[in-house]
Write a protein that holds these residues in place. Structure first.
Motif, short mmCIF file in Angstrom:
data_model
loop_
_atom_site.label_atom_id
_atom_site.label_comp_id
_atom_site.label_asym_id
_atom_site.label_seq_id
_atom_site.Cartn_x
_atom_site.Cartn_y
_atom_site.Cartn_z
N TYR A 50 0.82 -1.21 0.00
CA TYR A 50 0.00 0.00 0.00
C TYR A 50 0.86 1.27 0.00
O TYR A 50 0.41 2.34 0.40
CB TYR A 50 -0.93 0.02 1.22
CG TYR A 50 -2.01 -1.04 1.20
CD1 TYR A 50 -2.59 -1.47 0.01
CD2 TYR A 50 -2.45 -1.63 2.38
CE1 TYR A 50 -3.58 -2.43 -0.01
CE2 TYR A 50 -3.45 -2.60 2.38
CZ TYR A 50 -4.01 -3.00 1.18
OH TYR A 50 -5.00 -3.96 1.16
N SER A 51 2.10 1.14 -0.43
CA SER A 51 3.00 2.29 -0.40
C SER A 51 2.55 3.42 -1.32
O SER A 51 2.94 4.57 -1.14
CB SER A 51 4.42 1.86 -0.77
OG SER A 51 4.46 1.33 -2.10
N HIS A 52 1.71 3.10 -2.29
CA HIS A 52 1.22 4.13 -3.21
C HIS A 52 0.11 4.96 -2.59
O HIS A 52 -0.28 5.99 -3.14
CB HIS A 52 0.68 3.47 -4.49
CG HIS A 52 -0.52 2.59 -4.24
ND1 HIS A 52 -0.43 1.36 -3.64
CD2 HIS A 52 -1.84 2.78 -4.49
CE1 HIS A 52 -1.62 0.82 -3.55
NE2 HIS A 52 -2.50 1.66 -4.05
N ALA A 53 -0.41 4.53 -1.47
CA ALA A 53 -1.56 5.18 -0.84
C ALA A 53 -1.09 5.91 0.41
O ALA A 53 -0.91 5.30 1.47
CB ALA A 53 -2.64 4.15 -0.51
N GLU A 54 -0.91 7.22 0.29
CA GLU A 54 -0.29 7.99 1.37
C GLU A 54 -1.04 7.89 2.69
O GLU A 54 -0.46 7.91 3.76
CB GLU A 54 -0.18 9.46 0.95
CG GLU A 54 0.82 9.70 -0.17
CD GLU A 54 0.77 11.12 -0.68
OE1 GLU A 54 -0.31 11.75 -0.59
OE2 GLU A 54 1.79 11.61 -1.18
N ASP A 55 -2.36 7.84 2.64
CA ASP A 55 -3.17 7.92 3.84
C ASP A 55 -3.46 6.56 4.48
O ASP A 55 -4.20 6.50 5.46
CB ASP A 55 -4.49 8.63 3.53
CG ASP A 55 -4.27 10.08 3.20
OD1 ASP A 55 -3.72 10.80 4.06
OD2 ASP A 55 -4.63 10.52 2.10
N ILE A 56 -2.92 5.49 3.94
CA ILE A 56 -3.19 4.17 4.50
C ILE A 56 -2.08 3.84 5.49
O ILE A 56 -0.97 3.45 5.12
CB ILE A 56 -3.27 3.11 3.38
CG1 ILE A 56 -4.31 3.54 2.33
CG2 ILE A 56 -3.60 1.76 3.97
CD1 ILE A 56 -5.69 3.84 2.90
#
Length: 764
Positions: free
Chosen positions: A592-598
């Motif tokens: 999930y590194s592409h999803a800043e808010d996760i």
């Protein structure tokens, strides 16, 4: 205090005050995105250090302007967000200089290459309304405090060196070329400096005006336009040099002010306004004449003492620090937006008058869940009414005729989804907050819920769901709209509008149209009625089926009808199994590194983002409240610490903090608008809510210990409480909620159908 250790050392045999337990640095490293600078409760000015400047696409980690692991400070600007993922602001950057004027910010890796300065981290201290640090390159000690509409700087310069102030209007948080559309600096004959800038940032066309005065006379100044892209700016104005112009305009303005060698500190007082320079001057004058830094600091401290005094907390030192810091963070925004004379700039870019204090900075997708409900308990009713009336006033002058979605400084950003001003208004009104026009509020709510061009609402109204082939994030939008619609129905019910109740209760059931009984997940549907394939319940891709989440989190978002959801899930046992599967999911192999808010993953529960925030409480509707109690301990222990990296995700303008405040007290508002709080378990020995009318509500705990995860019994005012919820009316009436904790789960308390909280389908 500056750090947890400082907070603990400051303790005496008597319990420290709430004020002394606040640590503004919690969350300044990692993804908390909070700022440590000076702000009054809900203040218009947030005066704080900015530590680095990054291009737009690299700016996520500097959303508040500050990271505590940076080694230099660029200066001190007057507007900041607390805990956002996206950002803007950083207006009116001021830097003290004690020698040569350097016009560029410089490279942090090359000391002396610009006006930024290294700083002594050991000297850095912060408390509510005050911040100080020693700037080692310039030798200046900087102190900051703030009133509601003003920021006050006190700079102590080294002896024998000239005192200078650099003003930079080029800089902005989340910057990029061309962001500043126009700006102006004007030096008045009496030494007052005013100006403005208009930016096309997160909120396009935002106008910010300022007024500045100095405690010492200016002996010389320069104003410069550093713009290079457009060399022609009209005919030459009066003045042949940078030190003899009374006013300058352009897109890259700076000014330097020289005060010579001073025998004492230099004070700088700055006010801002969204209306005009006259409004900024009026705001400057509204909080007293002169330059008494200590008096302003003391007045703001007193304001914070009063605000934080709404809650009395007895808990272990680290928990107490975390909780009072969380309470502090929930009281920063929504911030005052209107000027002292009542004028304010609306989303139509026109100036309006108000007979109440207009607020802005509404992060509604986050804060409708817990932060606004918390304010109905800890903030004065007049403050809550001002916020609700600000939303209604914004709708009245909106070019689109709808309530704010995510607005700051009166301007709309269109960030996130839903029309979540609706539950904020409904929750406050239904709780009896005085000063709200119910009929006007309902009309504003209906206008937002029926504006067909917004976010697939036309299809939602026609089809009963938002189709994914016509609108992104359709699964999330469908379930969030359905909840908002339920709050409209409850508001209409209170006002006797049966026709509105019928329509919006019908729409509140639209969540069923996106629930897939085969997979037992909320899923996105196409306009032809079929579910979109392929389906991956763990996938998180921005702009796809879900908003900052996936099917695991969003399948629980039916806060107004958990009983209906449990039926769709296959009953109590199936629901408990699925909840456990979410918390215990093996994420090995997922990226999930592409999803800043996760952030803050516990299996597929994601505490660092809001869609999961109510999920641990869902066990209460499935007859297993002891599972909620165990999960809450797991979440609190792993997601909150009283350290600079102590928040697992963005604080999101107080929502992460409000979750902790409610959870630590022992209950949580799963469905704002229901008038109920779902009982979990407490994390304090004793908490007292000092209610606005002088009543006190006490939450006391017997047997609180790490090994005692489970509630054994609950009493309300001395009588056994066997249900898993408590009403808002019961809290504001005053009294005592008492928990007895133990090491083994009580599998008989609160398990029956009659003990469960409200659901639309059961009517409880």
């Amino acid at each position: 205090m500056a750090c947890l250790a400082g907070a603990v050392q400051a303790q005496t045999p008597t319990e420290p005050s709430a004020f002394e337990s606040v640590d503004p640095f919690i969350g300044t490293l990692g993804k908390g995105h909070v700022f440590p600078g000076a702000v009054a409760p809900f203040g218009m000015v947030q005066l704080s250090p900015d530590t680095d400047y990054k291009p737009f696409r690299q700016s996520y980690d500097w959303a508040s302007g500050y990271r505590s692991d940076d080694q230099t400070i660029m200066g001190f600007s007057h507007t900041h967000f607390s805990g956002t993922g996206h950002s803007d602001l950083g207006d009116v950057l001021i830097t003290p200089l004690s020698g040569e004027i350097k016009w560029d910010v410089g490279d942090p890796a090359q000391p002396g290459s610009g006006y930024r300065s290294r700083y002594d981290k050991a000297s850095e201290q912060a408390e509510p309304g005050y911040y100080t640090v020693d700037l080692t390159d310039s030798g200046v000690r900087a102190e900051l405090t703030a009133g509601v509409r003003t920021g006050v700087h006190r700079y102590s310069f080294p002896a024998g060196r000239p005192a200078r102030i650099l003003l930079d209007l080029r800089y902005s948080i989340y910057d990029y070329p061309g962001k500043v559309l126009w700006s102006r600096i004007r030096v008045h004959p009496d030494g007052t400096v005013t100006g403005f800038r208009e930016t096309r940032g997160w909120a396009p066309g935002r106008q910010l005006y300022f007024a500045m005065r100095f405690s010492q006379p200016v002996v010389g100044y320069e104003v410069r336009n550093r713009e290079e892209a457009i060399p022609y700016n009209g005919f030459r104005q009066p003045g042949r040099a940078a030190d003899d112009r009374a006013q300058i305009q352009g897109r890259a303005l700076q000014a330097a002010f020289d005060f010579g060698e001073l025998s004492g500190p230099l004070l700088v007082k700055v006010a801002i306004s969204s209306v005009d320079e006259a409004g900024a001057i009026g705001n400057l004058d509204s909080e007293g004449q002169g330059f008494d830094f200590d008096a302003r600091r003391a007045a703001t401290r007193a304001s914070w003492e009063e605000a934080l005094g709404a809650v009395e907390i007895e808990a272990a030192p680290e928990m107490r620090t975390s909780l009072y810091t969380a309470l502090y963070h929930t009281l920063i925004a929504p911030s005052v937006h209107g000027d002292a004379d009542g004028r304010w700039r609306g989303p139509d870019q026109q100036v309006h008058d108000a007979d109440f204090t207009v607020h802005s900075t509404f992060s509604l997708w986050d804060t409708f869940r817990a932060q606004h409900p918390l304010l109905t308990l800890v903030a004065p009713p007049s403050r809550n009414a001002d916020m609700v009336n600000s939303l209604i006033a914004a709708q009245r002058v909106s070019p689109y005729g709808i309530l704010p979605v995510w607005a700051f400084h009166g301007q709309e950003t269109w960030t996130m989804i839903g029309y979540h001003a609706v539950p904020v208004i409904a929750d406050a009104y239904l709780k009896g907050i005085p000063g709200i026009d119910g009929e006007a509020a309902l009309e504003a709510m209906i206008a937002s819920a029926t504006y067909r061009p917004y976010g697939g609402l036309g299809d939602y109204m026609d089809l009963g769901y938002v189709p994914i082939d016509r609108e992104p994030e359709a699964a999330s939008k469908t379930v969030e709209y359905a909840y908002d619609d339920w709050t409209i129905a409850r508001m209409a019910e209170r006002l006797g509008r049966a026709d509105v109740v019928t329509e919006f209760d019908r729409r509140a059931g639209f969540w069923k149209n996106t629930f897939d009984g085969e997979t037992r997940f909320v899923r996105a549907r196409l306009a032809d009625g079929s579910f979109r394939e392929p389906f991956d319940a763990t996938a998180i891709n921005y702009g796809s089926d879900y908003t900052e989440g996936n099917a695991w989190q969003y399948s629980w978002f039916v806060p107004h009808d958990p009983a209906g959801l449990i039926t769709a899930m296959g009953g109590d046992a199936a629901t408990v199994t699925k909840l456990d599967a979410m918390f215990e999911y093996d994420n090995t192999g997922l990226d999930y590194s592409h999803a800043e808010d996760i952030a803050g993953l516990i299996g597929q529960y994601i505490h660092g983002n809001e869609p999961s925030h109510h999920a641990a409480y869902m066990y209460a509707w499935a007859g297993a409240p002891w599972r909620t109690q165990a999960r809450l301990k797991q979440i609190v222990d792993s997601q909150y610490r009283a350290t600079r990296d102590g928040l697992s995700g963005n604080d999101d303008v107080g929502q992460m903090s409000a979750w902790l405040m409610f959870t630590a007290m022992g209950f949580y508002p799963v469905a704002p608008g229901s008038g109920q709080y779902v009982i979990g378990r407490p994390f304090t020995d004793r908490t007292v809510l000092n209610l606005p009318d002088g009543k006190r509500f006490v939450i006391s705990t017997e047997g609180l210990a790490d090994e005692n995860l489970y509630v054994q019994s609950v009493t309300l005012n001395g009588r056994p409480l066997t249900r898993t919820w408590i009403g808002h009316d019961e809290i504001v009436a005053g009294g005592e909620l008492r928990f007895v904790m133990g090491a083994e789960p009580n599998t008989t308390w609160g398990v029956g159908a009659e003990a469960r909280p409200y659901s639309l389908s059961t009517g409880n």
